[in-house]
Write a protein that holds these residues in place. Structure first.
Motif, PDB file in Angstrom:
ATOM      1  N   LEU A  41       0.838  -1.209   0.000  1.00 15.70           N
ATOM      2  CA  LEU A  41       0.000   0.000   0.000  1.00 15.70           C
ATOM      3  C   LEU A  41       0.866   1.249   0.000  1.00 15.70           C
ATOM      4  O   LEU A  41       0.624   2.190  -0.765  1.00 15.70           O
ATOM      5  CB  LEU A  41      -0.909   0.017   1.230  1.00 15.70           C
ATOM      6  N   LEU A  42       1.869   1.257   0.856  1.00 14.20           N
ATOM      7  CA  LEU A  42       2.745   2.430   0.943  1.00 14.20           C
ATOM      8  C   LEU A  42       3.559   2.630  -0.326  1.00 14.20           C
ATOM      9  O   LEU A  42       3.991   3.753  -0.613  1.00 14.20           O
ATOM     10  CB  LEU A  42       3.667   2.326   2.160  1.00 14.20           C
ATOM     11  N   SER A  43       3.754   1.561  -1.104  1.00 12.49           N
ATOM     12  CA  SER A  43       4.494   1.716  -2.363  1.00 12.49           C
ATOM     13  C   SER A  43       3.757   2.657  -3.311  1.00 12.49           C
ATOM     14  O   SER A  43       4.383   3.349  -4.113  1.00 12.49           O
ATOM     15  CB  SER A  43       4.764   0.365  -3.024  1.00 12.49           C
ATOM     16  N   PHE A  44       2.422   2.720  -3.216  1.00 14.86           N
ATOM     17  CA  PHE A  44       1.667   3.669  -4.035  1.00 14.86           C
ATOM     18  C   PHE A  44       1.926   5.098  -3.581  1.00 14.86           C
ATOM     19  O   PHE A  44       2.026   6.003  -4.405  1.00 14.86           O
ATOM     20  CB  PHE A  44       0.165   3.349  -3.974  1.00 14.86           C
ATOM     21  N   LYS A 139      -4.406  17.379  -2.965  1.00 16.37           N
ATOM     22  CA  LYS A 139      -5.710  16.871  -2.517  1.00 16.37           C
ATOM     23  C   LYS A 139      -5.836  15.367  -2.784  1.00 16.37           C
ATOM     24  O   LYS A 139      -6.348  14.623  -1.944  1.00 16.37           O
ATOM     25  CB  LYS A 139      -6.840  17.622  -3.209  1.00 16.37           C
ATOM     26  N   GLU A 140      -5.361  14.935  -3.946  1.00 22.12           N
ATOM     27  CA  GLU A 140      -5.399  13.509  -4.282  1.00 22.12           C
ATOM     28  C   GLU A 140      -4.511  12.706  -3.336  1.00 22.12           C
ATOM     29  O   GLU A 140      -4.875  11.605  -2.917  1.00 22.12           O
ATOM     30  CB  GLU A 140      -4.976  13.290  -5.731  1.00 22.12           C
ATOM     31  N   ALA A 141      -3.355  13.256  -2.997  1.00 20.70           N
ATOM     32  CA  ALA A 141      -2.447  12.567  -2.064  1.00 20.70           C
ATOM     33  C   ALA A 141      -3.096  12.421  -0.695  1.00 20.70           C
ATOM     34  O   ALA A 141      -3.026  11.348  -0.079  1.00 20.70           O
ATOM     35  CB  ALA A 141      -1.122  13.328  -1.961  1.00 20.70           C
ATOM     36  N   ILE A 142      -3.730  13.477  -0.225  1.00 18.44           N
ATOM     37  CA  ILE A 142      -4.406  13.421   1.074  1.00 18.44           C
ATOM     38  C   ILE A 142      -5.490  12.347   1.058  1.00 18.44           C
ATOM     39  O   ILE A 142      -5.598  11.546   1.999  1.00 18.44           O
ATOM     40  CB  ILE A 142      -4.977  14.808   1.446  1.00 18.44           C
ATOM     41  N   ALA A 143      -6.296  12.328   0.011  1.00 13.81           N
ATOM     42  CA  ALA A 143      -7.366  11.324  -0.100  1.00 13.81           C
ATOM     43  C   ALA A 143      -6.779   9.917  -0.114  1.00 13.81           C
ATOM     44  O   ALA A 143      -7.321   8.998   0.537  1.00 13.81           O
ATOM     45  CB  ALA A 143      -8.197  11.575  -1.357  1.00 13.81           C
ATOM     46  N   GLN A 144      -5.669   9.719  -0.816  1.00 14.72           N
ATOM     47  CA  GLN A 144      -5.032   8.402  -0.877  1.00 14.72           C
ATOM     48  C   GLN A 144      -4.473   8.002   0.490  1.00 14.72           C
ATOM     49  O   GLN A 144      -4.636   6.861   0.922  1.00 14.72           O
ATOM     50  CB  GLN A 144      -3.936   8.400  -1.936  1.00 14.72           C
ATOM     51  N   ALA A 147      -7.334   6.947   2.667  1.00 12.60           N
ATOM     52  CA  ALA A 147      -7.819   5.611   2.285  1.00 12.60           C
ATOM     53  C   ALA A 147      -6.873   4.535   2.809  1.00 12.60           C
ATOM     54  O   ALA A 147      -7.320   3.482   3.286  1.00 12.60           O
ATOM     55  CB  ALA A 147      -7.953   5.515   0.763  1.00 12.60           C
ATOM     56  N   HIS A 148      -5.580   4.782   2.754  1.00 13.24           N
ATOM     57  CA  HIS A 148      -4.606   3.807   3.243  1.00 13.24           C
ATOM     58  C   HIS A 148      -4.669   3.682   4.765  1.00 13.24           C
ATOM     59  O   HIS A 148      -4.522   2.574   5.293  1.00 13.24           O
ATOM     60  CB  HIS A 148      -3.203   4.168   2.765  1.00 13.24           C
ATOM     61  N   ILE A 149      -4.895   4.775   5.456  1.00 14.53           N
ATOM     62  CA  ILE A 149      -5.043   4.717   6.912  1.00 14.53           C
ATOM     63  C   ILE A 149      -6.211   3.794   7.277  1.00 14.53           C
ATOM     64  O   ILE A 149      -6.122   3.020   8.231  1.00 14.53           O
ATOM     65  CB  ILE A 149      -5.220   6.135   7.500  1.00 14.53           C
ATOM     66  N   CYS A 150      -7.278   3.851   6.500  1.00 15.07           N
ATOM     67  CA  CYS A 150      -8.446   2.984   6.766  1.00 15.07           C
ATOM     68  C   CYS A 150      -8.126   1.509   6.555  1.00 15.07           C
ATOM     69  O   CYS A 150      -8.781   0.641   7.139  1.00 15.07           O
ATOM     70  CB  CYS A 150      -9.614   3.385   5.871  1.00 15.07           C
ATOM     71  N   LYS A 151      -7.132   1.200   5.732  1.00 14.42           N
ATOM     72  CA  LYS A 151      -6.775  -0.183   5.426  1.00 14.42           C
ATOM     73  C   LYS A 151      -5.631  -0.716   6.290  1.00 14.42           C
ATOM     74  O   LYS A 151      -5.367  -1.913   6.289  1.00 14.42           O
ATOM     75  CB  LYS A 151      -6.377  -0.301   3.952  1.00 14.42           C
ATOM     76  N   VAL A 160       2.456   8.256  11.277  1.00 14.60           N
ATOM     77  CA  VAL A 160       3.324   8.925  10.297  1.00 14.60           C
ATOM     78  C   VAL A 160       2.491   9.437   9.130  1.00 14.60           C
ATOM     79  O   VAL A 160       2.679  10.577   8.675  1.00 14.60           O
ATOM     80  CB  VAL A 160       4.453   7.982   9.817  1.00 14.60           C
ATOM     81  N   LEU A 161       1.563   8.626   8.636  1.00 16.93           N
ATOM     82  CA  LEU A 161       0.723   9.057   7.514  1.00 16.93           C
ATOM     83  C   LEU A 161      -0.121  10.277   7.892  1.00 16.93           C
ATOM     84  O   LEU A 161      -0.252  11.215   7.097  1.00 16.93           O
ATOM     85  CB  LEU A 161      -0.171   7.918   7.032  1.00 16.93           C
TER      86      LEU A 161
END
Length: 184
Positions: A41-44, A139-144, A147-151, A160-161
């Motif tokens: 996930l973090l690789s994205f 804005k796209e980075a924040i949204a991503q 989403a990763h925090i939720c997963k 850190v995120l």
């Protein structure tokens, strides 16, 4: 005859730049345990289409295009790029701790990999369009990240995120202020 000509020089001094980051500490870079799924996930965030690598490259390109016509704008953009470099470093460290590999491939759950490419960038010759593209990318980075925090169920990684998100929100404020200056 060539020796008599003065060299062409830039007029924008980049000395003394600091990363455009909030004056808040970062949590320690640690993970609860190795987790390849989290590393993927973090690789994205590291090198996907919406990623720190894309942000750095886009900001540096914009700074290079603007430094002769608007030094103040170029300096601020470079300060944001420096902050993004620090985010990239922190993500790389987290990926390693999680057992992943730091490279230029975003790893999908199905095992396929997508290599980073400059096609991920929004490049423009117009300063206002550059800033609008940079704001949209933040804005796209924040949204991503959200989403990763939720997963991700690792409080250390998520801390850190969340801290990175705070910087990205600050970047939007800076970029919007620059856009207002250009529009004035």
């Amino acid at each position: 005859m060539e020796a008599d000509r003065k060299p062409i020089t830039g007029n924008c001094n980049m000395a003394g730049l600091k990363p455009a980051m909030l004056d808040l500490p970062y949590p320690p870079i640690q993970v609860r345990c190795r987790n390849q799924g989290y590393a993927d996930l973090l690789s994205f965030d590291y090198c996907g289409g919406v990623s720190e690598l894309s942000a750095i490259t886009q900001y540096i390109n914009n700074e290079n295009r603007l430094c002769q016509e608007n030094c103040h704008l170029a300096r601020t953009i470079l300060e944001i790029a420096i902050a993004e470099m620090m985010h990239l470093q922190k993500l790389g460290e987290l990926i390693q701790l999680l057992g992943g590999e730091v490279d230029f491939n975003a790893k999908r759950p199905d095992g396929k990999q997508t290599m980073w490419t400059p096609a991920c960038l929004a490049l423009s010759q117009n300063a206002k369009k550059m800033l609008c593209a940079d704001i949209e990318a933040e804005k796209e980075a924040i949204a991503q990240y959200r989403a990763h925090i939720c997963k991700i169920s690792d409080e250390y990684v998520n801390a850190v995120l969340r801290r990175i998100i705070r910087d990205e929100e600050y970047h939007i404020i800076l970029l919007q202020a620059l856009l207002e200056e250009l529009s004035a």
